[in-house]
Scaffold this motif. Structure first.
Motif, PDB file in Angstrom:
ATOM      1  N   ALA A 168       2.163   2.418 -12.399  1.00 13.74           N
ATOM      2  CA  ALA A 168       1.144   2.993 -11.529  1.00 13.74           C
ATOM      3  C   ALA A 168       0.074   1.953 -11.207  1.00 13.74           C
ATOM      4  O   ALA A 168      -0.250   1.091 -12.032  1.00 13.74           O
ATOM      5  N   TYR A 169      -0.466   2.043  -9.995  1.00 14.18           N
ATOM      6  CA  TYR A 169      -1.543   1.134  -9.602  1.00 14.18           C
ATOM      7  C   TYR A 169      -2.456   1.825  -8.600  1.00 14.18           C
ATOM      8  O   TYR A 169      -2.065   2.782  -7.928  1.00 14.18           O
ATOM      9  N   ASP A 170      -3.685   1.339  -8.521  1.00 21.03           N
ATOM     10  CA  ASP A 170      -4.655   1.869  -7.571  1.00 21.03           C
ATOM     11  C   ASP A 170      -4.619   1.028  -6.306  1.00 21.03           C
ATOM     12  O   ASP A 170      -4.949  -0.160  -6.333  1.00 21.03           O
ATOM     13  N   PHE A 171      -4.244   1.659  -5.194  1.00 20.95           N
ATOM     14  CA  PHE A 171      -4.278   0.953  -3.912  1.00 20.95           C
ATOM     15  C   PHE A 171      -5.693   0.926  -3.361  1.00 20.95           C
ATOM     16  O   PHE A 171      -6.123  -0.061  -2.764  1.00 20.95           O
ATOM     17  N   SER A 172      -6.422   2.014  -3.563  1.00 21.99           N
ATOM     18  CA  SER A 172      -7.808   2.109  -3.127  1.00 21.99           C
ATOM     19  C   SER A 172      -8.600   2.855  -4.182  1.00 21.99           C
ATOM     20  O   SER A 172      -8.175   3.922  -4.645  1.00 21.99           O
ATOM     21  N   THR A 173      -9.738   2.303  -4.565  1.00 18.38           N
ATOM     22  CA  THR A 173     -10.568   2.922  -5.609  1.00 18.38           C
ATOM     23  C   THR A 173     -11.835   3.534  -5.046  1.00 18.38           C
ATOM     24  O   THR A 173     -12.655   4.061  -5.804  1.00 18.38           O
ATOM     25  N   GLU A 174     -12.019   3.474  -3.743  1.00 23.42           N
ATOM     26  CA  GLU A 174     -13.215   4.023  -3.119  1.00 23.42           C
ATOM     27  C   GLU A 174     -12.833   5.192  -2.224  1.00 23.42           C
ATOM     28  O   GLU A 174     -11.861   5.124  -1.477  1.00 23.42           O
ATOM     29  N   GLY A 175     -13.609   6.272  -2.314  1.00 27.53           N
ATOM     30  CA  GLY A 175     -13.335   7.435  -1.491  1.00 27.53           C
ATOM     31  C   GLY A 175     -13.754   8.705  -2.203  1.00 27.53           C
ATOM     32  O   GLY A 175     -13.956   8.728  -3.423  1.00 27.53           O
ATOM     33  N   GLY A 198     -10.844   7.661   3.666  1.00 27.41           N
ATOM     34  CA  GLY A 198     -11.722   7.947   2.536  1.00 27.41           C
ATOM     35  C   GLY A 198     -11.032   8.521   1.323  1.00 27.41           C
ATOM     36  O   GLY A 198     -11.620   9.330   0.587  1.00 27.41           O
ATOM     37  N   CYS A 199      -9.793   8.111   1.089  1.00 23.19           N
ATOM     38  CA  CYS A 199      -9.055   8.574  -0.086  1.00 23.19           C
ATOM     39  C   CYS A 199      -8.989   7.486  -1.147  1.00 23.19           C
ATOM     40  O   CYS A 199      -8.757   6.321  -0.838  1.00 23.19           O
ATOM     41  N   ARG A 200      -9.188   7.896  -2.400  1.00 19.59           N
ATOM     42  CA  ARG A 200      -8.854   7.036  -3.530  1.00 19.59           C
ATOM     43  C   ARG A 200      -7.367   7.221  -3.782  1.00 19.59           C
ATOM     44  O   ARG A 200      -6.913   8.313  -4.106  1.00 19.59           O
ATOM     45  N   VAL A 201      -6.597   6.158  -3.618  1.00 17.06           N
ATOM     46  CA  VAL A 201      -5.142   6.261  -3.619  1.00 17.06           C
ATOM     47  C   VAL A 201      -4.569   5.621  -4.872  1.00 17.06           C
ATOM     48  O   VAL A 201      -4.759   4.425  -5.110  1.00 17.06           O
ATOM     49  N   ARG A 202      -3.884   6.430  -5.671  1.00 18.35           N
ATOM     50  CA  ARG A 202      -3.166   5.907  -6.834  1.00 18.35           C
ATOM     51  C   ARG A 202      -1.672   6.124  -6.615  1.00 18.35           C
ATOM     52  O   ARG A 202      -1.238   7.252  -6.320  1.00 18.35           O
ATOM     53  N   VAL A 203      -0.890   5.057  -6.769  1.00 23.15           N
ATOM     54  CA  VAL A 203       0.546   5.086  -6.525  1.00 23.15           C
ATOM     55  C   VAL A 203       1.278   5.167  -7.861  1.00 23.15           C
ATOM     56  O   VAL A 203       1.026   4.349  -8.762  1.00 23.15           O
TER      57      VAL A 203
END
Length: 379
Positions: A168-175, A198-203
């Motif tokens: 797992a990894y964070d693509f975006s941490t802001e949102g 504006g999504c915090r995206v975790r894959v």
């Protein structure tokens, strides 16, 4: 490869064509498909959904604007091979970092040029997609046909485990919203589209237990695109079923759309040819407008048995197949095509806004588009 190095392509039905090699020397096999896009070849080559497939481009000139990192949808090519009519070895583009030939050679991707792609596409449209072999090292017709016949069929083949992330990894941490992405071969532009809104995206890897995903407390769960036969993915179907039961808003694209349908008891079937290109017309049954879409799939959801489960809200105008579903028993929807494009038009980008609204607890609104001057027909 030198411009005059020979190569051969053999189909499992005994068809053999001769051309010249492009990219890396060697041999490759996969399901021969065709793509009608006029540009975007590097995005196509790096789309994980094409894993296990040899891609034949219908547009005759490929490679004319070179290759550059910004045009990739993954960190490496995922197609099994490339077939073109005419390969450009003298491209011109201010953004070019290397020629497509050099990129393919560096990435170990085998290809063939000088092929009558028009004839081969007509052959595939008549007979259906089939396995093939491209080789620069074995030029014996009988040997190549035997290899094509021995290649595994896409029917019943699970491939998502080969292209998913290892951890797992964070693509975006802001949102302000937390979006969990099940990665079955997700394209970068899907992740960028959510992050832009504006999504915090975790894959998460494809095999991640649902409990682990839900422990992150997502506002929504996305089931991504990917390669292979969804019917060969029982664990993914069960994961979709569990997420659906949680009541969390769900969105699926392509393979994700099929997995959601299977989780709800609907059927998926393998198509004779499939849809691959950036110019496919789709009718939005909610608005009555036609959207030009990017498509890449060889399986589709069967329309029978939808009553009480979902309704079709997008339909392909070329063959009337299901292109989108709105589900009745949970907050979620899915589409068979690719609203993120790359390559292709952005007519359907509003679907990302609709899912963000669903995560916020709002009913998705139809896209704001002008009233058409003529009513679209499904002819």
């Amino acid at each position: 490869m030198t411009p005059s190095a020979p190569a051969k392509l053999a189909l499992e039905d005994g068809t053999v064509v001769t051309g010249t090699a492009v990219g890396a020397a060697g041999e490759t096999s996969g399901e021969l498909c065709f793509n009608t896009s006029m540009s975007g070849y590097q995005e196509i080559l790096t789309d994980p959904s094409y894993s296990g497939q040899v891609m034949m481009m219908t547009y005759p000139h490929i490679g004319n604007y070179g290759a550059f990192e910004q045009a990739t949808e993954a960190d490496r090519p995922h197609v099994a091979g490339l077939v073109v009519r005419q390969f450009s070895r003298d491209p011109s583009n201010s953004r070019m970092e290397e020629t497509l030939d050099a990129y393919m050679a560096r990435m170990g991707l085998v290809g063939i040029s000088g092929v009558d792609t028009r004839r081969l596409v007509r052959h595939i449209r008549t007979k259906g997609v089939m396995n093939c072999v491209i080789s620069t090292v074995d030029l014996d017709d009988a040997s190549l046909v035997a290899k094509a016949q021995a290649a595994p069929s896409m029917d019943g083949l699970e491939l998502a485990s080969q292209v998913t992330t290892g951890e797992a990894y964070d693509f975006s941490t802001e949102g302000t919203r937390a979006l969990a992405v099940y990665d079955y071969g997700v394209k970068r532009n899907i992740l960028r589209s959510f992050a832009h809104l504006g999504c915090r995206v975790r894959v998460f890897p494809a095999s991640t237990p649902v409990a682990e995903v839900m422990a992150w407390e997502p506002d929504g769960v996305f089931f991504s695109n990917g390669p292979g036969d969804p019917r060969a993915m029982p664990d993914a179907i069960e994961a979709a079923r569990a997420v659906i039961a949680s009541g969390t808003p769900v969105f699926g694209i392509c393979l994700g759309h099929q997995l959601m349908a299977l989780a709800e008891g609907l059927e998926v079937y393998k198509m004779k040819v499939g849809h691959r290109g950036a110019n496919h017309p789709v009718l939005n049954l909610t608005t009555g407008h036609v959207e030009i879409s990017t498509q890449n799939h060889g399986f589709a959801v069967r329309e029978e048995g939808l009553d009480g489960i979902a309704e079709v809200d997008h339909r392909n105008l070329n063959d009337q197949t299901v292109e989108g579903l709105r589900f009745s028993r949970f907050p979620g929807f899915s589409v068979q095509y690719h609203p993120e494009a790359c390559p292709g038009p952005h007519d359907s980008r509003y679907l990302f806004d609709q899912f963000v609204a669903l995560m916020d607890g709002d009913a998705p609104e139809p896209p704001a588009v002008p009233t058409p001057t003529a009513t679209p027909t499904d002819a």
